[in-house]
Design a protein around this motif. Structure first.
Motif, PDB file in Angstrom:
ATOM      1  N   ASN A 261      48.606  56.402  47.813  1.00  0.00           N
ATOM      2  CA  ASN A 261      48.114  57.409  48.768  1.00  0.00           C
ATOM      3  C   ASN A 261      48.514  57.058  50.199  1.00  0.00           C
ATOM      4  OD1 ASN A 261      46.874  58.983  46.854  1.00  0.00           O
ATOM      5  ND2 ASN A 261      44.825  58.154  47.176  1.00  0.00           N
TER       6      ASN A 261
ATOM      7  N   TYR B 210      46.814  59.186  53.537  1.00  0.00           N
ATOM      8  CA  TYR B 210      45.909  58.449  54.419  1.00  0.00           C
ATOM      9  C   TYR B 210      46.764  57.460  55.207  1.00  0.00           C
ATOM     10  CZ  TYR B 210      42.230  59.972  51.155  1.00  0.00           C
ATOM     11  OH  TYR B 210      41.389  60.703  50.371  1.00  0.00           O
TER      12      TYR B 210
ATOM     13  N   GLY C 121      46.668  46.463  36.857  1.00  0.00           N
ATOM     14  CA  GLY C 121      45.359  45.906  37.184  1.00  0.00           C
ATOM     15  C   GLY C 121      44.247  46.805  36.722  1.00  0.00           C
ATOM     16  N   SER C 122      43.049  46.253  36.682  1.00  0.00           N
ATOM     17  CA  SER C 122      41.937  47.007  36.113  1.00  0.00           C
ATOM     18  C   SER C 122      41.507  48.130  37.053  1.00  0.00           C
ATOM     19  CB  SER C 122      40.768  46.078  35.790  1.00  0.00           C
ATOM     20  OG  SER C 122      40.536  45.214  36.869  1.00  0.00           O
ATOM     21  N   THR C 123      40.731  49.038  36.519  1.00  0.00           N
ATOM     22  CA  THR C 123      40.365  50.266  37.219  1.00  0.00           C
ATOM     23  C   THR C 123      39.605  49.981  38.526  1.00  0.00           C
ATOM     24  OG1 THR C 123      39.278  52.398  36.948  1.00  0.00           O
ATOM     25  CG2 THR C 123      38.256  50.546  35.816  1.00  0.00           C
ATOM     26  N   GLY C 124      39.929  50.788  39.556  1.00  0.00           N
ATOM     27  CA  GLY C 124      39.260  50.644  40.843  1.00  0.00           C
ATOM     28  C   GLY C 124      39.824  49.545  41.721  1.00  0.00           C
ATOM     29  N   GLY C 125      40.906  48.931  41.292  1.00  0.00           N
ATOM     30  CA  GLY C 125      41.498  47.817  42.042  1.00  0.00           C
ATOM     31  C   GLY C 125      42.169  48.233  43.350  1.00  0.00           C
ATOM     32  N   GLY C 126      42.636  49.497  43.404  1.00  0.00           N
ATOM     33  CA  GLY C 126      43.263  49.976  44.639  1.00  0.00           C
ATOM     34  C   GLY C 126      44.707  50.428  44.490  1.00  0.00           C
ATOM     35  N   LYS C 127      45.209  50.563  43.260  1.00  0.00           N
ATOM     36  CA  LYS C 127      46.614  50.934  43.031  1.00  0.00           C
ATOM     37  C   LYS C 127      46.921  52.337  43.576  1.00  0.00           C
ATOM     38  CE  LYS C 127      46.130  50.388  38.544  1.00  0.00           C
ATOM     39  NZ  LYS C 127      44.696  49.980  38.486  1.00  0.00           N
ATOM     40  N   THR C 128      46.095  53.305  43.199  1.00  0.00           N
ATOM     41  CA  THR C 128      46.326  54.679  43.670  1.00  0.00           C
ATOM     42  C   THR C 128      46.171  54.758  45.189  1.00  0.00           C
ATOM     43  OG1 THR C 128      45.634  55.645  41.579  1.00  0.00           O
ATOM     44  CG2 THR C 128      45.499  57.073  43.491  1.00  0.00           C
ATOM     45  N   THR C 129      45.256  53.977  45.721  1.00  0.00           N
ATOM     46  CA  THR C 129      45.055  53.959  47.175  1.00  0.00           C
ATOM     47  C   THR C 129      46.328  53.494  47.880  1.00  0.00           C
ATOM     48  OG1 THR C 129      42.696  53.552  46.870  1.00  0.00           O
ATOM     49  CG2 THR C 129      43.626  53.012  49.027  1.00  0.00           C
TER      50      THR C 129
ATOM     51  N   TYR D 120      37.715  54.019  52.623  1.00  0.00           N
ATOM     52  CA  TYR D 120      37.447  55.458  52.635  1.00  0.00           C
ATOM     53  C   TYR D 120      36.196  55.714  53.485  1.00  0.00           C
ATOM     54  CZ  TYR D 120      40.956  55.965  48.914  1.00  0.00           C
ATOM     55  OH  TYR D 120      42.121  55.953  48.203  1.00  0.00           O
TER      56      TYR D 120
ATOM     57  N   VAL E 185      38.636  48.665  50.731  1.00  0.00           N
ATOM     58  CA  VAL E 185      39.349  48.944  49.479  1.00  0.00           C
ATOM     59  C   VAL E 185      40.642  48.133  49.419  1.00  0.00           C
ATOM     60  CG1 VAL E 185      40.481  50.736  48.091  1.00  0.00           C
ATOM     61  CG2 VAL E 185      38.349  51.246  49.273  1.00  0.00           C
TER      62      VAL E 185
HETATM   63  C1  M5T Z   1      40.005  51.895  44.643  1.00  0.00           C
HETATM   64  C2  M5T Z   1      37.702  54.175  45.785  1.00  0.00           C
HETATM   65  C3  M5T Z   1      37.420  53.934  44.315  1.00  0.00           C
HETATM   66  C4  M5T Z   1      37.561  52.430  44.182  1.00  0.00           C
HETATM   67  C5  M5T Z   1      38.607  52.092  45.228  1.00  0.00           C
HETATM   68  C6  M5T Z   1      41.513  57.343  45.253  1.00  0.00           C
HETATM   69  C7  M5T Z   1      40.143  57.018  45.810  1.00  0.00           C
HETATM   70  C8  M5T Z   1      39.521  55.814  45.553  1.00  0.00           C
HETATM   71  N1  M5T Z   1      38.275  55.503  46.066  1.00  0.00           N
HETATM   72  C9  M5T Z   1      37.598  56.409  46.891  1.00  0.00           C
HETATM   73  O1  M5T Z   1      36.501  56.130  47.382  1.00  0.00           O
HETATM   74  N2  M5T Z   1      38.205  57.625  47.157  1.00  0.00           N
HETATM   75  C10 M5T Z   1      39.447  57.976  46.659  1.00  0.00           C
HETATM   76  O2  M5T Z   1      39.966  59.074  46.937  1.00  0.00           O
HETATM   77  O3  M5T Z   1      38.638  53.182  46.143  1.00  0.00           O
HETATM   78  O4  M5T Z   1      40.328  53.005  43.844  1.00  0.00           O
HETATM   79  P1  M5T Z   1      41.810  53.371  43.301  1.00  0.00           P
HETATM   80  O5  M5T Z   1      42.792  53.114  44.381  1.00  0.00           O
HETATM   81  O6  M5T Z   1      41.747  54.732  42.778  1.00  0.00           O
HETATM   82  O7  M5T Z   1      41.993  52.280  42.143  1.00  0.00           O
HETATM   83  P2  M5T Z   1      43.066  52.222  40.948  1.00  0.00           P
HETATM   84  O8  M5T Z   1      44.102  53.263  41.134  1.00  0.00           O
HETATM   85  O9  M5T Z   1      43.546  50.805  40.901  1.00  0.00           O
HETATM   86  O10 M5T Z   1      42.200  52.534  39.648  1.00  0.00           O
HETATM   87  P3  M5T Z   1      42.641  53.232  38.265  1.00  0.00           P
HETATM   88  O11 M5T Z   1      41.369  53.641  37.598  1.00  0.00           O
HETATM   89  O12 M5T Z   1      43.541  54.415  38.527  1.00  0.00           O
HETATM   90  O13 M5T Z   1      43.338  52.152  37.439  1.00  0.00           O
HETATM   91  O14 M5T Z   1      36.371  51.792  44.536  1.00  0.00           O
HETATM   92  O15 M5T Z   1      36.128  54.355  43.975  1.00  0.00           O
END
Ligand code: M5T
Ligand code: MG
Length: 242
Positions: free
Chosen positions: A52, A58, A41-49, A17, A23
């Motif tokens: 996206n 993106y 996986g645990s929070t912040g791992g990158g699943k939502t990314t 980002y 990421v």
């Molecule tokens: C992965 C950062 C986030 C983390 C890493 C969506 C989003 C994430 N991040 C940004 O800086 N901006 C953003 O818009 O990217 O984050 P994630 O992909 O949201 O992780 P996840 O979906 O596996 O986590 P969770 O909590 O939903 O289980 O460093 O700060």
């Protein structure tokens, strides 16, 4: 041929980002047409990314994503949208009726099509209880509905659009058990014969997935089905047996 339609490939994909902290790091993965993949996986791992990126909110910074064998940056946004049906963790509906929210601009959708889609995912049950049924107003962003109800309406919308690829970020909270089992049934109906990527929180979803990917620190930490990963006694085992 034939089988490549909903195939998804990530090739040496990197993403960061604005802050430029990596990421997603060198993600390589081929998802077969018709396969169901669960991301855990645990929070912040990158699943939502990853989701996206697939929806092209993106684009990869390095490497590429192929859909149906084509680099997706060569496809139009409209082409991608028509091939992907997505249900977000906190879906936002637009101000209008339930019927309009399921049809989502599909002007040719008949009343029967809309109601059949709602029935298939189990949304019909709660919709019928509203005074105006399918013509009930949902309010701005869908404020008059619960998160679970919004997910059911998004599921009905996905069914109606009949996409090659189905993506879902399961709601983690505020879904009662009845709605949860409705959502589960709805997902099963959509996932039939369709490439599906589910960010999964429910064991019921994970157990039936063809492959589970444990995403950690932007990489695939473990991969396998439920039984295989339990046997490993690694990260997945720790996430789901405690
Ligand atoms: C992965 C950062 C986030 C983390 C890493 C969506 C989003 C994430 N991040 C940004 O800086 N901006 C953003 O818009 O990217 O984050 P994630 O992909 O949201 O992780 P996840 O979906 O596996 O986590 P969770 O909590 O939903 O289980 O460093 O700060
Ligand atoms: Mg997330």
């Amino acid at each position: 041929p034939g089988t490549i339609r909903g195939e998804i490939q990530f090739e040496h994909m990197y993403f960061w980002y604005e802050d430029e902290l990596p990421v997603i790091k060198d993600l390589n993965l081929t998802i077969q047409h018709g396969e169901t993949i669960a991301l855990v996986g645990s929070t912040g791992g990158g699943k939502t990314t990853i989701v996206n990126l697939l929806c092209r909110f993106y684009e990869p910074k390095r490497g590429r994503i192929l859909i149906g064998g084509h680099d997706y940056t060569d496809l139009s946004l409209q082409a991608i949208q028509s091939r992907i049906g997505v249900v977000l963790q906190t879906p936002h509906l637009f101000s209008g009726t339930i019927r309009e929210n399921i049809a989502y601009g599909r002007l040719k959708a008949s009343q029967q099509d809309i109601e059949a889609a709602a029935k298939l995912v189990g949304a019909d049950h709660f919709i019928q209880r509203f005074e105006h049924g399918y013509d009930e107003q949902v309010g701005e962003g869908g404020v008059l509905l619960s998160v679970g109800q919004k997910q059911l309406i998004s599921l009905a919308r996905a069914v109606l659009s009949n996409p090659e690829i189905f993506i879902m970020d399961e709601a983690t909270s505020s879904v009662d058990t009845l709605t949860e089992s409705m959502i589960q049934k709805g997902m099963e109906a959509i996932m039939q014969d369709r490439t599906s990527i589910i960010i999964a929180h429910r064991l019921s979803t994970i157990k039936t997935a063809h492959r589970i990917l444990v995403i950690e620190d932007g990489q695939i930490a473990e991969m396998g089905n439920h039984a295989e990963l339990l046997k490993l006694k690694g990260k997945y085992y720790n996430l789901y047996t405690r």
